[in-house]
Motif scaffolding. Structure first.
Motif, PDB file in Angstrom:
ATOM      1  N   ASN A  25      -9.871  22.788 -15.220  1.00 58.53           N
ATOM      2  CA  ASN A  25      -9.341  22.440 -16.529  1.00 58.53           C
ATOM      3  C   ASN A  25      -8.777  21.016 -16.548  1.00 58.53           C
ATOM      4  O   ASN A  25      -9.052  20.245 -17.452  1.00 58.53           O
ATOM      5  CB  ASN A  25      -8.249  23.437 -16.931  1.00 58.53           C
ATOM      6  CG  ASN A  25      -8.086  23.549 -18.437  1.00 58.53           C
ATOM      7  OD1 ASN A  25      -8.853  22.982 -19.207  1.00 58.53           O
ATOM      8  ND2 ASN A  25      -7.067  24.269 -18.858  1.00 58.53           N
ATOM      9  N   SER A  26      -7.996  20.672 -15.529  1.00 65.62           N
ATOM     10  CA  SER A  26      -7.356  19.368 -15.485  1.00 65.62           C
ATOM     11  C   SER A  26      -7.643  18.651 -14.172  1.00 65.62           C
ATOM     12  O   SER A  26      -7.981  19.272 -13.167  1.00 65.62           O
ATOM     13  CB  SER A  26      -5.840  19.514 -15.671  1.00 65.62           C
ATOM     14  OG  SER A  26      -5.278  20.232 -14.592  1.00 65.62           O
ATOM     15  N   ALA A  49      -9.682  17.268 -18.407  1.00 64.44           N
ATOM     16  CA  ALA A  49     -11.108  16.952 -18.431  1.00 64.44           C
ATOM     17  C   ALA A  49     -11.972  18.150 -18.822  1.00 64.44           C
ATOM     18  O   ALA A  49     -13.062  17.993 -19.372  1.00 64.44           O
ATOM     19  CB  ALA A  49     -11.549  16.421 -17.064  1.00 64.44           C
ATOM     20  N   GLY A  50     -11.509  19.363 -18.522  1.00 64.27           N
ATOM     21  CA  GLY A  50     -12.267  20.564 -18.874  1.00 64.27           C
ATOM     22  C   GLY A  50     -13.595  20.674 -18.147  1.00 64.27           C
ATOM     23  O   GLY A  50     -14.616  21.031 -18.758  1.00 64.27           O
ATOM     24  N   LEU A  51     -13.591  20.417 -16.849  1.00 63.79           N
ATOM     25  CA  LEU A  51     -14.845  20.466 -16.093  1.00 63.79           C
ATOM     26  C   LEU A  51     -15.484  21.852 -16.096  1.00 63.79           C
ATOM     27  O   LEU A  51     -16.701  21.978 -15.971  1.00 63.79           O
ATOM     28  CB  LEU A  51     -14.594  20.020 -14.640  1.00 63.79           C
ATOM     29  CG  LEU A  51     -14.291  18.535 -14.434  1.00 63.79           C
ATOM     30  CD1 LEU A  51     -13.924  18.277 -12.980  1.00 63.79           C
ATOM     31  CD2 LEU A  51     -15.508  17.684 -14.828  1.00 63.79           C
ATOM     32  N   ARG A  53     -15.587  23.891 -18.616  1.00 61.50           N
ATOM     33  CA  ARG A  53     -16.045  24.284 -19.956  1.00 61.50           C
ATOM     34  C   ARG A  53     -17.575  24.327 -19.989  1.00 61.50           C
ATOM     35  O   ARG A  53     -18.259  23.382 -19.633  1.00 61.50           O
ATOM     36  CB  ARG A  53     -15.524  23.285 -20.990  1.00 61.50           C
ATOM     37  CG  ARG A  53     -15.769  23.710 -22.431  1.00 61.50           C
ATOM     38  CD  ARG A  53     -15.222  22.688 -23.408  1.00 61.50           C
ATOM     39  NE  ARG A  53     -13.781  22.502 -23.254  1.00 61.50           N
ATOM     40  CZ  ARG A  53     -13.213  21.397 -22.768  1.00 61.50           C
ATOM     41  NH1 ARG A  53     -13.970  20.367 -22.403  1.00 61.50           N
ATOM     42  NH2 ARG A  53     -11.908  21.308 -22.656  1.00 61.50           N
ATOM     43  N   MET A  61     -21.532  21.281 -15.109  1.00 59.93           N
ATOM     44  CA  MET A  61     -20.410  20.633 -15.792  1.00 59.93           C
ATOM     45  C   MET A  61     -20.967  19.717 -16.873  1.00 59.93           C
ATOM     46  O   MET A  61     -21.948  19.015 -16.666  1.00 59.93           O
ATOM     47  CB  MET A  61     -19.577  19.832 -14.781  1.00 59.93           C
ATOM     48  CG  MET A  61     -18.861  20.695 -13.758  1.00 59.93           C
ATOM     49  SD  MET A  61     -17.873  19.747 -12.561  1.00 59.93           S
ATOM     50  CE  MET A  61     -19.179  19.045 -11.510  1.00 59.93           C
ATOM     51  N   GLU A  62     -20.304  19.724 -18.043  1.00 58.69           N
ATOM     52  CA  GLU A  62     -20.796  18.943 -19.173  1.00 58.69           C
ATOM     53  C   GLU A  62     -20.608  17.450 -18.937  1.00 58.69           C
ATOM     54  O   GLU A  62     -19.641  17.022 -18.292  1.00 58.69           O
ATOM     55  CB  GLU A  62     -20.055  19.359 -20.443  1.00 58.69           C
ATOM     56  CG  GLU A  62     -20.285  20.809 -20.842  1.00 58.69           C
ATOM     57  CD  GLU A  62     -19.459  21.208 -22.053  1.00 58.69           C
ATOM     58  OE1 GLU A  62     -18.592  20.400 -22.477  1.00 58.69           O
ATOM     59  OE2 GLU A  62     -19.678  22.316 -22.569  1.00 58.69           O
ATOM     60  N   SER A  65     -17.242  15.960 -20.075  1.00 60.42           N
ATOM     61  CA  SER A  65     -16.149  16.279 -19.162  1.00 60.42           C
ATOM     62  C   SER A  65     -16.230  15.452 -17.888  1.00 60.42           C
ATOM     63  O   SER A  65     -15.211  14.974 -17.361  1.00 60.42           O
ATOM     64  CB  SER A  65     -16.164  17.773 -18.819  1.00 60.42           C
ATOM     65  OG  SER A  65     -15.944  18.565 -19.973  1.00 60.42           O
TER      66      SER A  65
END
Length: 493
Positions: A25-26, A49-51, A53, A61-62, A65
């Motif tokens: 998440n961070s 950063a929401g890796l 998500r 990973m997007e 992110s």
């Protein structure tokens, strides 16, 4: 290397160490300096950063992110250099571990000079468990570490770790599995791992930003007088109430909660729902929040046995007293001097008294009209661990009294501790105040004098050469202490 904002570290100061934690998440940088058992945080910055998500849906990973995370890493590497950090450790957890493009991200970090340690689920659980033991040494229960990509559970008892397990139940990953009810998914995973009922009668220690945010939300909704998450307790009924409440809270209300990160607000519903399932399956009867987790656990796990055994509250308050007080080691000597008056106290009570003595001089630089308030602020809001809210209140009361605030109970202390506990702390404060006035803060007078107590008297034993120290102001403080203890003041050779 250029001199940065913080300048070069003087040769006689402790080295600065740091950790970059690449979570699902961070992404966070924390820089530490001070005693190895409980170093002070010099710098703490996170980027959401929401890796994790979208990881459940795509296995990757997007790109958005990843871009945020790479920018954060570049900044963090530069800040660490500017701060003259001597040891920088970079770790990554579930999102990077599980993503198909994780190796590419690790290579990008390497190009910035960062060697990434890819932690396994078991290593995450170990770090979380060690972190809880670092901040709550007597923890006995189940540690639950909720991240963006995974949930780790580990049994802690008597300073040691037991069984541990990792589940793909992070708050970002949960958001990507809407097709299957969360309670059914979590129940199946917990049952299959053999963890059902393992928390019966034991607390569940909560680690992770989403669960800390849930605690901050409850503090805000209930107007809890001490908004410090560490060792805050919530019952299963509280969690159930929060689960019902969260979906109906609008953004203005969430923004009004002190300390509640906007980046965490979106995870509260899933975090509370998962916690409810976990409490039911484990059988835990209460939760205790831990501000210490993976990062602190990694550092704690590297310490030798002797350093690990040190009391983090005493280490931290001794260091604070050294930095803010006038006379080195005065607090330890003061505690030994007043201890005979409180020989009946439990070890837990004596420990808080000791901590108060170590902080007894923290207000001397303040304006005399505000020294007592300064003492309360330090005790209540200091970065202490291994201390309950009621114990903070006792420490605050002792400092309030010893720094001239009197024997009343300032707000919010009566909302945190009962009258008996605060009266005990007031007696500590009066005893400390006597010792400080008698000695002038110096070691010699405390080393040559002593206090005793019996059914009728509080007696100050003085050598003939030290009789001049017992002047009017000292006599008044001696009398005030004796009255508080239900006795009269006396002197003897």
């Amino acid at each position: 290397m250029p001199v940065g904002l913080f300048g070069r570290r003087p040769a006689d100061t402790p080295p600065r160490t740091a950790i970059i934690d690449i979570g699902s998440n961070s992404v966070r940088l924390v820089v530490y300096q001070g005693p190895s058992r409980i170093p002070a945080v010099l710098f703490n910055e996170k980027v959401m950063a929401g890796l994790g998500r979208g990881l459940a849906a795509t296995g990757r990973m997007e790109e958005g992110s990843l871009a945020i995370a790479r920018t954060a890493l570049a900044r963090f590497a530069a800040v660490a250099r500017e701060m003259d950090v001597v040891s920088l450790r970079t770790v990554a957890t579930a999102a990077v571990r599980d993503a198909a493009n994780g190796p590419e991200f690790i290579a990008a970090a390497a190009a910035l000079g960062l060697k990434v340690e890819l932690l396994s689920g078991e290593q995450e659980a170990t770090g979380a468990g060690e972190g809880v033991l670092s901040g709550i040494p007597d923890a006995d229960g189940i540690v639950g570490d909720l991240g963006g990509g995974s949930l780790e559970l580990v049994r802690v008892r008597q300073g040691r770790l037991g069984d541990r397990v990792s589940f793909p139940l992070g708050v970002l990953r949960i958001a990507g599995t809407r097709g299957q009810p969360l309670d059914r998914l979590a129940t199946r995973l917990i049952d299959q791992a053999g963890w059902t009922g393992r928390g019966a009668g034991l607390p569940l220690y909560l680690v992770g930003g989403s669960w800390r945010a849930l605690a901050r939300l409850d503090m805000g909704l209930t107007d809890f007088p001490l908004p410090i998450a560490h060792q805050y307790r919530m019952t299963p009924d509280t969690i159930a109430r929060l689960s019902r409440t969260v979906p109906h809270l609008g953004k203005p209300k969430l923004r009004s909660i002190p300390g509640l990160s906007a980046g965490r607000a979106g995870t509260l519903a899933d975090a509370s729902a998962l916690l409810g399932v976990l409490l039911r399956r484990l059988g835990s009867e209460t939760t205790i929040v831990s501000a210490f987790g993976l990062r602190e656990g990694l550092a704690f796990g590297m310490l030798d046995a002797e350093t690990r055994a040190l009391d983090p509250l005493i280490v931290a308050t001794r260091e604070e007293g050294r930095l803010l007080g006038r006379f080195p080691e005065h607090g330890d000597l003061l505690d030994r001097w007043i201890a005979p008056l409180f020989a009946h106290e439990t070890p837990a009570q004596a420990r808080i008294r000791h901590a108060a003595c170590l902080l007894a001089d923290v207000g001397w630089r303040a304006n005399p009209e505000f020294r007592a308030e300064r003492g309360v602020e330090v005790a209540l809001h200091g970065q202490w661990v291994a201390i309950e809210p009621g114990e903070r209140a006792q420490m605050a009361q002792a400092l309030f009294t010893c720094l001239g605030g009197g024997t009343g109970f300032p707000d919010p202390l009566p909302r945190l501790a009962d009258e008996e506990a605060l009266r005990r702390a007031t007696a500590w404060g009066l005893a400390i105040r006597l010792g400080q006035r008698l000695s002038g803060g110096l070691a010699g007078p405390l080393s040559r004098t002593r206090l005793t107590i019996d059914d009728a008297r509080v007696t100050l034993h003085l050598r003939p050469d030290d009789r001049p120290l017992y002047a009017e102001t000292t006599e008044k403080r001696h009398a005030a202490l004796a009255v508080m203890l239900g006795r009269r003041a006396a002197t003897a050779d």
